[in-house]
Design a protein around this motif. Structure first.
Motif, PDB file in Angstrom:
ATOM      1  N   CYS A  32       0.759  -0.890  -0.062  1.00  0.00           N
ATOM      2  CA  CYS A  32      -0.145   0.100   0.017  1.00  0.00           C
ATOM      3  C   CYS A  32       0.728   1.272   0.155  1.00  0.00           C
ATOM      4  N   MET A  33       2.027   1.058   0.685  1.00  0.00           N
ATOM      5  CA  MET A  33       2.969   2.301   0.837  1.00  0.00           C
ATOM      6  C   MET A  33       3.363   2.565  -0.571  1.00  0.00           C
ATOM      7  N   THR A  34       4.025   1.783  -1.344  1.00  0.00           N
ATOM      8  CA  THR A  34       4.565   2.192  -2.583  1.00  0.00           C
ATOM      9  C   THR A  34       3.503   2.173  -3.721  1.00  0.00           C
ATOM     10  N   TYR A  68       2.369   5.860  -5.575  1.00  0.00           N
ATOM     11  CA  TYR A  68       2.065   5.702  -7.046  1.00  0.00           C
ATOM     12  C   TYR A  68       0.723   6.009  -7.548  1.00  0.00           C
ATOM     13  N   LEU A  69      -0.172   5.537  -6.926  1.00  0.00           N
ATOM     14  CA  LEU A  69      -1.666   5.633  -7.188  1.00  0.00           C
ATOM     15  C   LEU A  69      -1.998   7.079  -6.900  1.00  0.00           C
ATOM     16  N   ILE A  70      -1.689   7.418  -5.679  1.00  0.00           N
ATOM     17  CA  ILE A  70      -2.100   8.652  -5.206  1.00  0.00           C
ATOM     18  C   ILE A  70      -1.723   9.843  -6.125  1.00  0.00           C
ATOM     19  N   PRO A  71      -0.476  10.246  -6.440  1.00  0.00           N
ATOM     20  CA  PRO A  71      -0.027  11.113  -7.392  1.00  0.00           C
ATOM     21  C   PRO A  71      -0.571  10.976  -8.855  1.00  0.00           C
ATOM     22  N   LEU A  91       6.121  -5.262  -5.035  1.00  0.00           N
ATOM     23  CA  LEU A  91       4.954  -5.634  -5.863  1.00  0.00           C
ATOM     24  C   LEU A  91       3.822  -4.355  -5.820  1.00  0.00           C
ATOM     25  N   GLY A  92       4.084  -3.497  -4.824  1.00  0.00           N
ATOM     26  CA  GLY A  92       3.292  -2.461  -4.731  1.00  0.00           C
ATOM     27  C   GLY A  92       2.899  -1.922  -6.084  1.00  0.00           C
ATOM     28  N   PRO A  93       4.056  -1.301  -6.691  1.00  0.00           N
ATOM     29  CA  PRO A  93       3.610  -0.476  -8.045  1.00  0.00           C
ATOM     30  C   PRO A  93       3.110  -1.312  -9.296  1.00  0.00           C
ATOM     31  N   ILE A  94       3.792  -2.545  -9.171  1.00  0.00           N
ATOM     32  CA  ILE A  94       3.362  -3.668 -10.160  1.00  0.00           C
ATOM     33  C   ILE A  94       1.849  -3.867 -10.093  1.00  0.00           C
ATOM     34  N   LEU A  95       1.516  -4.140  -8.695  1.00  0.00           N
ATOM     35  CA  LEU A  95       0.100  -4.674  -8.487  1.00  0.00           C
ATOM     36  C   LEU A  95      -0.891  -3.236  -9.126  1.00  0.00           C
ATOM     37  N   ALA A  96      -0.328  -1.958  -8.838  1.00  0.00           N
ATOM     38  CA  ALA A  96      -0.997  -0.724  -9.112  1.00  0.00           C
ATOM     39  C   ALA A  96      -1.338  -0.703 -10.536  1.00  0.00           C
TER      40      ALA A  96
END
Lengths: 655, 250
Positions: free
Chosen positions: A473-475, A480-483, A603-608
Motif C-alpha cells: 500500500c505504501m509504494t 504511485y496511485l495517489i499522485p 509488488l506495490g507499483p506492479i500491482l497498481a
C-alpha cells in the motif's frame, strides 16, 4: 560553564535562529503580497473597464436597432453568461437614468447597490468601493442621450484571494525551512561542538588511566584544538618524545544531519515521479501502459533491496565511509540521469542507480551508528537516525513538489542531484571511519534463519497479512496511485506533495504518541488487527468516492492507523516467535521480517499498474483496501486456528 | 585562532546560508505566482477586447456577408486601438494569411509573413491562442461563419512591455527586499551567535585556561566547576598527571 549551560546555549541558539528565520520569511512574504496587490489591482480594474465597455456596446447596438431599453429580452441571461466567463466579476446590472433597476444578473447585492442606483453616472467611468465589491458604473448613451447606467461589480478581494493561493506554498516552505534549520543546526552542533567535546572527554579519560602515549595531530585552529595542543604539551612534558606516537584527531559525528540532507534530496521525486514517467511513456513489448509505467518504481525498490543486501557485508569489510560517499554520489548521478533522460528506459536505469545509492547510504549510516555508539546508546542513536530519515522524507516530498510545480520536473531532478552531491561532499569532509576500526558484526543473516522463521505459522501470517500489504500500500497506493489519481483530477504538484507530506507527518508526530496511548489499553494483537482493518476501510473510503477531499481524508486516516500499529506489529512478531528469538536473537527476527516485507515494496507499483489497466483507478484503490482487509482477516484466522490447536493440546495434556 | 575557523563564524555562516536559501526560495515562489497571475490578468483583459471584435465580425458573417465585405470592421479596429493605448496592432486575416483589416490601414492587402503567425495558423482552431515573440505578445482568435467553418483569424498584438515592465519592477522589488531583509536579519543573527557562543564555549575556555596554568605548573590549577561535563574526567586526569610529575621529581 556547566554542561547544562552548554546544552541550554545550544537550545537557545537553535530556537532563536529559527525564530529569526521564520520572521524574515514571514516579513518578505507580507511585503511581496502588498506589492502584488498594488500592481495587480489596476490590471483587474483595466479588465473590468474593458468588460463593461464590451457589455455596454452590445446593449447600445441592440438599442440602436430600435429595441426599447425595457424590452431587451435575454439581458439577464446574457449578464449571467458574462459572469460565468469571468471569475472575478460578481454582478451586472442595468438601471434607467432615474435609477430604476431594469436588468440584473442572478446574484445581485440589491441592498448594497440601491443607494448607488439612485445616482446616475454622468462620467465615462465611475468607480466606487462597495463593501466587498469594486463597482464600475458606465453611462448608456444612445444618440447623445443617456438612457441608463450599467453597473459591473468586481470582487474586491479577488486579487487577495489569488495571492492567498500561494500562501500554502509559502507555509510549506516555512515548515520545511523550520525542520531544515533544526536538522542542519543539529549537524553543526554535532560536528563543531558535541563531537570535539566527546573527543576531549575521551582523551582525558585515556590520560587519566595513565596512558600518556599519544599526541593528537590537529589540522585546524578551532577553539577545541587549543585544548588538544595543551594536552599534547602536558603529554610531552610527562613522557620522553621518542615514546610518543602521533594520531589524527578524528571526532565521530552524529550522521543524522548528513542522512537528512541525503534523504531530503532522495525524496524530491516522490510526489511527481508517476506523472513524469507518464509523460515519457512509449509502448514497450506490447505491455499495457499502466503496467509499463509501474516498472521504474518496481525496479527502484528491487534495486534498493539488492543494494541493502549487498551493502551490509561490504560496509563491514571496507568501512562505512566509502559506501556512504559512493551511495550519495550514485544518488547524484541517478537524479542527474533522471533529469536528462529522454526516454523511459534511461529514466529507469538512472532511477535504479539512485536506488542503489539509497540502499548503500541507508545501510552504511545504520552501520556507522552501531559502530560508533556504545550498546546502551544505540537505541536512542537509531531513533535519531529514523527521526532524520522521516524529517528528510517530509521536507523532500514537500519541496520537491513545490519546485516541480514552478520550475518543472527535469530541473527539480537537477536540484536533487546537486543536494545529493552536497551530502557526498559533506560526508567526505566529516566522516572519519577508516576500515578496520568498526566493530565487526558477529551475526550475519543466513537463508536458514529465514526458513526457520517462515515455518512459524503466526510469524508467516503477520508478515504476509500485515507487513507485506502495508508495504504494498505504501509504494503502490501512496507513492504511485495517489499522485497519478490526483494529477488526473487536475490537482497541482504542490498540493500532491502536501498530501504526501501528511503520510510522513503522521509517522513522525502523531503515530508514536498514539501508539503509546493504545499500548496501555489494547494488547498488541488486537491493536495490530484493528488498526489494519481501519486502514483498509480508509482505503475503501477513497475508492468509494474518489476526490480531493476523500483522498486527503483517506491518506490521513490510513497513515494514522498504520503509524499507530507499526510498533505493536513488531512487538507481536517478537512475541509469536519467542522460541526463534531465544535461538536467533531479536535482531535477526526483525531483520528477516524487514527483508521479506521488501517484497511488498516491489509488488506495490506492479500491482497498481495491473489493477489500473484492468479495472481503472477507482477499483485499483478498492483493491488495496480489500488486500489490507484480507491480510487482517488472514491474521485473525491463523491466530484463531493457533488458539484452538493450543487449547486442544492443553486439554489433551490435562487429560 | 583564525576567525574563519572559529565556531562563531561557522554557526553564523550556516544560519545565514539557510536563511538566504529560504528567503530566495520564498521570493522565487512569490515571483512565479505573480508572473502567472499577471499573465492571466493581461491575457484575460485583451481577450475581452478580442472577443468583442470577434463577436462583431461573426455577427456580420451570420447575416450572410463575406469576411472581405465587412467594411465597418476596419473603422471598428482603428477605434478600438485608439481607445486602448496598450494595443500595438489589431488585424483580421483570411485563411491564406492575407490582411483584410488592420489598425494600420497601410497594411491591408499585404500578406502576414511573420514566422510566429505561420506557426500559429495550424493551431488556430482552438478557442484562442496566446503566443509571444520578440515583437510582442499576440492573442489569436478564430473567426467562424454560421456553418461553424473557420474563415479567418483575428490577431491582437500588444507590446511585451505590458507584461515585462511589471515583471521587471517586481523582480527589482523582491531583490531589494531580499537584500534589505537578509542584511537586517543577518546582523541580528551575528549578534545572537556572537553573544551566545561565548556561553557555549565558556566551559571549553575554562578548561583551556586551567590546562594552560597546569602546563606552566601554576599551583592551584587543575579544577573545573563541579557541574561541568568535563570536570570529572579532567579531575582524574589532573590527579594522574600530578602523580606522574611527583614520581619524576622523586
Amino acid at each position: 560553564m556547566a554542561a547544562m549551560g552548554q546544552k541550554q546555549a545550544q537550545v537557545l541558539i537553535l530556537s532563536l535562529s529559527m525564530v529569526l528565520l521564520l520572521s524574515a520569511a514571514a516579513l518578505i512574504s507580507m511585503l511581496a503580497m502588498g506589492e502584488f496587490e498594488r500592481v495587480l489591482v489596476p490590471e483587474l480594474d483595466k479588465k473590468g473597464v474593458r468588460l463593461a465597455e464590451s457589455v455596454r456596446s452590445l446593449l447600445v447596438k441592440s438599442i440602436g436597432y430600435g429595441v426599447p431599453l425595457d424590452r431587451l429580452n435575454g439581458t439577464t441571461d446574457y449578464f449571467d453568461e458574462v459572469l460565468a466567463e469571468h471569475e472575478e466579476t460578481r454582478y451586472l446590472a442595468l438601471t434607467t437614468s432615474s435609477g430604476t433597476l431594469l436588468y440584473a444578473s442572478s446574484e445581485l447585492p440589491k441592498q448594497l447597490l440601491t443607494p448607488l442606483f439612485s445616482q446616475s453616472s454622468k462620467k465615462n467611468k465611475e468607480s466606487t468601493i462597495l463593501g466587498p465589491y469594486y463597482n464600475l458604473s458606465l453611462p448608456l448613451v444612445v444618440d447623445g442621450r443617456q438612457l441608463g447606467t450599467l453597473h459591473l461589480g468586481l470582487d474586491n478581494t479577488f486579487v487577495r484571494s489569488r495571492i492567498k493561493e500561494i500562501g500554502y506554498d509559502i507555509l510549506t516552505v516555512l515548515v520545511i525551512a523550520f525542520i531544515l534549520t533544526f536538522e542542519l543546526m543539529l549537524l553543526i552542533f554535532s560536528t563543531l561542538v558535541d563531537s570535539p567535546i566527546q573527543a576531549i572527554k575521551s582523551r582525558l579519560v585515556t590520560l587519566a588511566q595513565g596512558s600518556f602515549t599519544e599526541l593528537v595531530m590537529v589540522k585546524s585552529n578551532r577553539e577545541f584544538d587549543r585544548i588538544h595542543r595543551l594536552l599534547n604539551r602536558v603529554t610531552e612534558d610527562s613522557i620522553p618524545a621518542k615514546q610518543l606516537s602521533k594520531v589524527q584527531d578524528q571526532p565521530i559525528i552524529d550522521v543524522r544531519g548528513l542522512l537528512f540532507l541525503f534523504i531530503f534530496s532522495a525524496m524530491f521525486p516522490l510526489a511527481f515521479l508517476p506523472i513524469y514517467i507518464a509523460q515519457l511513456y512509449e509502448p514497450v513489448f506490447g505491455l499495457s501502459k499502466e503496467f509499463t509505467l509501474s516498472l521504474p518504481f518496481a525496479s527502484y525498490y528491487l534495486f534498493t533491496a539488492l543494494a541493502i543486501g549487498f551493502a551490509g557485508p561490504w560496509s563491514e569489510k571496507v568501512g562505512r565511509r566509502r559506501p556512504m560517499i559512493l551511495g550519495s554520489l550514485l544518488g547524484s548521478c541517478g537524479y542527474l540521469g533522471c533529469g536528462l533522460a529522454p526516454n523511459l528506459l534511461l529514466l529507469t536505469i538512472s532511477y535504479c542507480l539512485a536506488a542503489i545509492g539509497f540502499g548503500l547510504v541507508m545501510v552504511a549510516c545504520q552501520g556507522y551508528i552501531v559502530d560508533n555508539n556504545p550498546k546502551e546508546q544505540r537505541t536512542s542513536a537509531i531513533a535519531r537516525f529514523w527521526a532524520g530519515f522521516f524529517s528528510g522524507t517530509l521536507c523532500g516530498t514537500g519541496i520537491g513538489a513545490v519546485l516541480a510545480d514552478r520550475i518543472g520536473f527535469a530541473p527539480t531532478f537537477l536540484v536533487a542531484a546537486v543536494l545529493s552531491l552536497l551530502s557526498a561532499l559533506l560526508m567526505i569532509r566529516l566522516i572519519n571511519n577508516p576500515a578496520g576500526q568498526q566493530q565487526k558484526s558477529k551475526k550475519t543473516l543466513r537463508l536458514r534463519h529465514v526458513r526457520t522463521l517462515l515455518s512459524n505459522g503466526r510469524f508467516l501470517a503477520l508478515v504476509f497479512g500485515l507487513s507485506i500489504p502495508a508495504k504494498i500500500c505504501m509504494t503502490g497506493f501512496m507513492f504511485y496511485l495517489i499522485p497519478r489519481f490526483l494529477d488526473s483530477v487536475a490537482t497541482g504538484q504542490s498540493t500532491i506533495g502536501r498530501i504526501l507530506m501528511i503520510y510522513s507527518l503522521m509517522f513522525v508526530f502523531v503515530g508514536p504518541p498514539l501508539s503509546r496511548f493504545f499500548e496501555k489499553r489494547l494488547n498488541s494483537t488486537m491493536m495490530s488487527i484493528l488498526a489494519t482493518m481501519l486502514a483498509g476501510l480508509a482505503l475503501l473510503m477513497a475508492a468509494w468516492q474518489p476526490g480531493l477531499t476523500t483522498i486527503i481524508a483517506a491518506v490521513t486516516l490510513y497513515a494514522l492507523f498504520r503509524s499507530s500499529c507499526a510498533p505493536a506489529t513488531t512487538t507481536l512478531m517478537l512475541t509469536v516467535s519467542s522460541q526463534e528469538v531465544k535461538t536467533l536473537g531479536a535482531a535477526t527476527v526483525i531483520s528477516v521480517a524487514l527483508l521479506v516485507e521488501r517484497l511488498g515494496n516491489i509488488l506495490g507499483p506492479i500491482l497498481a499498474g495491473l489493477l489500473i489497466s484492468a479495472y481503472g483507478m477507482q477499483w485499483a484503490m478498492a483493491g488495496y483496501g480489500i488486500l489490507t482487509l484480507a491480510g487482517a482477516l488472514l491474521v485473525i484466522l491463523v491466530f484463531w486456528g493457533h488458539r484452538q490447536t493450543h487449547c486442544h493440546d492443553k486439554l489433551e495434556e490435562t487429560a | 585562532m583564525s576567525f574563519f575557523h572559529s565556531l562563531r563564524w561557522n554557526l553564523f555562516a550556516a544560519i545565514t546560508t539557510i536563511m538566504a536559501c529560504c528567503l530566495a526560495l520564498i521570493s522565487f515562489l512569490n515571483y512565479c505566482n505573480f508572473e502567472k497571475d499577471l499573465h492571466s490578468f493581461v491575457r484575460s483583459r485583451f481577450m475581452v477586447v478580442g472577443q468583442d471584435l470577434k463577436n462583431t465580425v461573426e455577427y456580420g458573417l451570420n447575416l450572410g456577408l463575406g469576411l472581405q465585405e465587412l467594411k465597418n470592421i476596419q473603422q471598428l479596429i482603428v477605434d478600438t486601438k485608439e481607445r486602448d493605448t496598450d494595443i500595438a496592432d489589431l488585424m483580421v486575416l483570411d485563411q491564406q494569411g492575407t490582411i483584410l483589416f488592420h489598425s494600420n490601414p497601410g497594411q491591408v492587402g499585404q500578406q502576414a509573413e511573420a514566422d510566429w503567425l505561420q506557426h500559429s495558423l495550424p493551431h488556430r482552431d482552438g478557442p484562442a491562442l496566446h503566443t509571444s515573440n520578440p515583437a510582442g505578445q499576440q492573442t489569436v482568435l478564430p473567426i467562424v461563419n454560421q456553418f461553424n467553418i473557420m474563415v479567418g483569424s483575428l490577431v491582437l498584438s500588444y507590446p511585451s512591455a505590458v507584461i515585462n515592465q511589471p515583471k521587471a519592477a517586481m523582480r527589482a522589488f523582491l531583490l531589494r527586499r531580499f537584500v534589505i531583509i537578509f542584511t537586517m536579519f543577518s546582523l541580528l543573527t551575528m549578534f545572537l551567535v556572537f553573544t551566545l557562543t561565548n556561553r557555549l564555549l565558556a566551559g571549553v575556555n575554562e578548561l583551556a585556561d586551567d590546562l594552560e596554568q597546569l602546563a606552566k605548573g601554576t599551583p592551584g590549577a587543575g579544577g573545573l566547576a563541579a557541574d561541568s561535563e568535563l570536570a570529572a574526567p579532567y579531575g582524574r586526569f589532573v590527579a594522574t598527571y600530578r602523580q606522574l610529575q611527583n614520581g619524576e621529581k622523586s
